[in-house]
Design a protein around this motif. Structure first.
Motif, PDB file in Angstrom:
ATOM      1  N   ASN A  74       0.245  -2.191 -11.373  1.00  0.00           N
ATOM      2  CA  ASN A  74       0.306  -2.408 -10.216  1.00  0.00           C
ATOM      3  C   ASN A  74       1.508  -3.663 -10.091  1.00  0.00           C
ATOM      4  O   ASN A  74       2.513  -3.423  -9.432  1.00  0.00           O
ATOM      5  N   TYR A  79      -9.884   5.829 -13.142  1.00  0.00           N
ATOM      6  CA  TYR A  79      -8.336   5.382 -13.457  1.00  0.00           C
ATOM      7  C   TYR A  79      -8.358   5.389 -15.090  1.00  0.00           C
ATOM      8  O   TYR A  79      -7.094   5.119 -15.638  1.00  0.00           O
ATOM      9  N   ARG A 108      -7.388  -2.026   3.703  1.00  0.00           N
ATOM     10  CA  ARG A 108      -6.915  -1.389   4.677  1.00  0.00           C
ATOM     11  C   ARG A 108      -6.788  -2.373   5.891  1.00  0.00           C
ATOM     12  O   ARG A 108      -7.803  -2.354   6.492  1.00  0.00           O
ATOM     13  N   GLU A 158      -8.979  -3.326  -5.734  1.00  0.00           N
ATOM     14  CA  GLU A 158      -8.205  -3.742  -4.621  1.00  0.00           C
ATOM     15  C   GLU A 158      -7.542  -4.891  -4.604  1.00  0.00           C
ATOM     16  O   GLU A 158      -8.146  -6.023  -4.683  1.00  0.00           O
ATOM     17  N   LYS A 207      -3.710   0.472  -4.568  1.00  0.00           N
ATOM     18  CA  LYS A 207      -4.653   0.222  -3.880  1.00  0.00           C
ATOM     19  C   LYS A 207      -4.978  -1.240  -3.309  1.00  0.00           C
ATOM     20  O   LYS A 207      -4.923  -2.217  -4.209  1.00  0.00           O
ATOM     21  N   ARG A 254       0.718  -1.171   0.136  1.00  0.00           N
ATOM     22  CA  ARG A 254      -0.106  -0.003  -0.047  1.00  0.00           C
ATOM     23  C   ARG A 254       0.909   1.261  -0.119  1.00  0.00           C
ATOM     24  O   ARG A 254       0.517   2.297  -0.663  1.00  0.00           O
TER      25      ARG A 254
END
Length: 292
Positions: free
Chosen positions: A198, A179, A123, A222, A120, A115
């Motif tokens: 990513n 995005y 959390r 995510e 993304k 992160r």
């Protein structure tokens, strides 16, 4: 904290399970939230958890924050079968439905490492040790359950499409326009650029996710599930595992390609493979180098 009974249609197809609320020790806490859910699945429990889909295995939705994020707990027992735990003897501690301490902690730490790179992810909130040993009769071992608690924008993963209403998928995909810097007309290409970018960031920073597939991305794009991940801050503890890291990066390129194909299939969009290969090349992943 929001009442799950007041949720939108995302809750409509979830299956509820009862759970005990147990005493716990907080091993890690991100400090961002102070509400913990030390739940373990039990038909005699007085708490409720929700199964998003049976593909999640040992993860449940346990609540929702005021900002709309779903709270997920991992390691609470199986989200399928009448039995919360099942034992198969591949390894002495191989219990379906349980999360081991070392896996929970690696997931927690490596997610935060990734992160921090700007990717993304879910959390992380906490790692809990439950005061409720699980006895494995065949080996005589007692294992304490550990829970990994985190939050996500979307509780559904790419693989969950068959368990979702079409309107839910369309609502999540509509958010991908934020995005779409390249102006793609097809939604799977918007997702493709996010996923490929990513991968480029992770590989440039010597990060091996080691579980790239459609079960570990949500429909909010995510990236999840870092219990097999390796980062420079948290390398593998066994020298032989570290030695093999360099040869495992390439397979993540192909695995990412598979996810993009899966997304296109879910959205009923046709794929131009030359166009997709060019997109990989844009991020310095040359698909042609793998051809025989």
């Amino acid at each position: 904290m929001m009442n799950l009974d007041q949720l939108n249609t995302n809750i409509n197809r979830m299956i509820s399970f009862y759970a005990f609320n147990l005493k716990c020790l907080v091993l890690e806490n991100s400090g961002k939230r102070n509400v913990f859910f030390p739940y373990l699945r039990s038909e005699n429990g007085n708490k409720t958890m929700w199964q998003v889909s049976p593909l999640h295995g040992r993860s449940f939705v346990v609540g929702r924050h005021e900002d709309g994020r779903y709270i997920v707990s991992k390691g609470n027992g199986l989200c399928y079968s009448q039995y919360p735990f099942l034992y198969t003897p591949e390894m002495p501690t191989d219990v379906w439905g349980l999360l081991l301490k070392e896996d929970a902690l690696r997931d927690f730490y490596c997610c935060q490492d990734v992160r921090a790179l700007g990717i993304k992810t879910n959390r992380m909130e906490c790692v809990l040790e439950l005061d409720y040993p699980i006895h494995i009769e065949k080996t005589g071992a007692d294992l304490k359950p550990y829970l990994l608690q985190y939050s996500v924008e979307c509780p559904y993963r790419i693989c969950d499409a068959v368990f979702m209403e079409r309107e839910q998928i369309e609502a999540e995909v509509a958010k991908w326009q934020q995005y779409n810097e390249s102006g793609w007309q097809q939604n799977h290409l918007i997702a493709a650029e996010v996923l490929i970018r990513n991968l480029r960031i992770m590989h440039d920073h010597e990060v091996l996710h080691n579980a790239i597939h459609e079960q570990n991305y949500t429909w909010a794009l995510e990236l999840l599930d870092f219990e097999l991940c390796r980062t420079p801050q948290h390398p593998y503890t066994k020298a032989d595992y570290e030695r093999h890291v360099c040869v495992l990066y390439d397979r993540e390129v192909i695995q990412t390609y598979v996810i993009i194909n899966y997304i296109a299939g879910c959205l009923k969009e046709s794929i131009d493979f030359k166009q997709l290969d060019s997109l990989f090349l844009k991020y310095d992943f040359d698909i042609s180098k793998y051809k025989l």
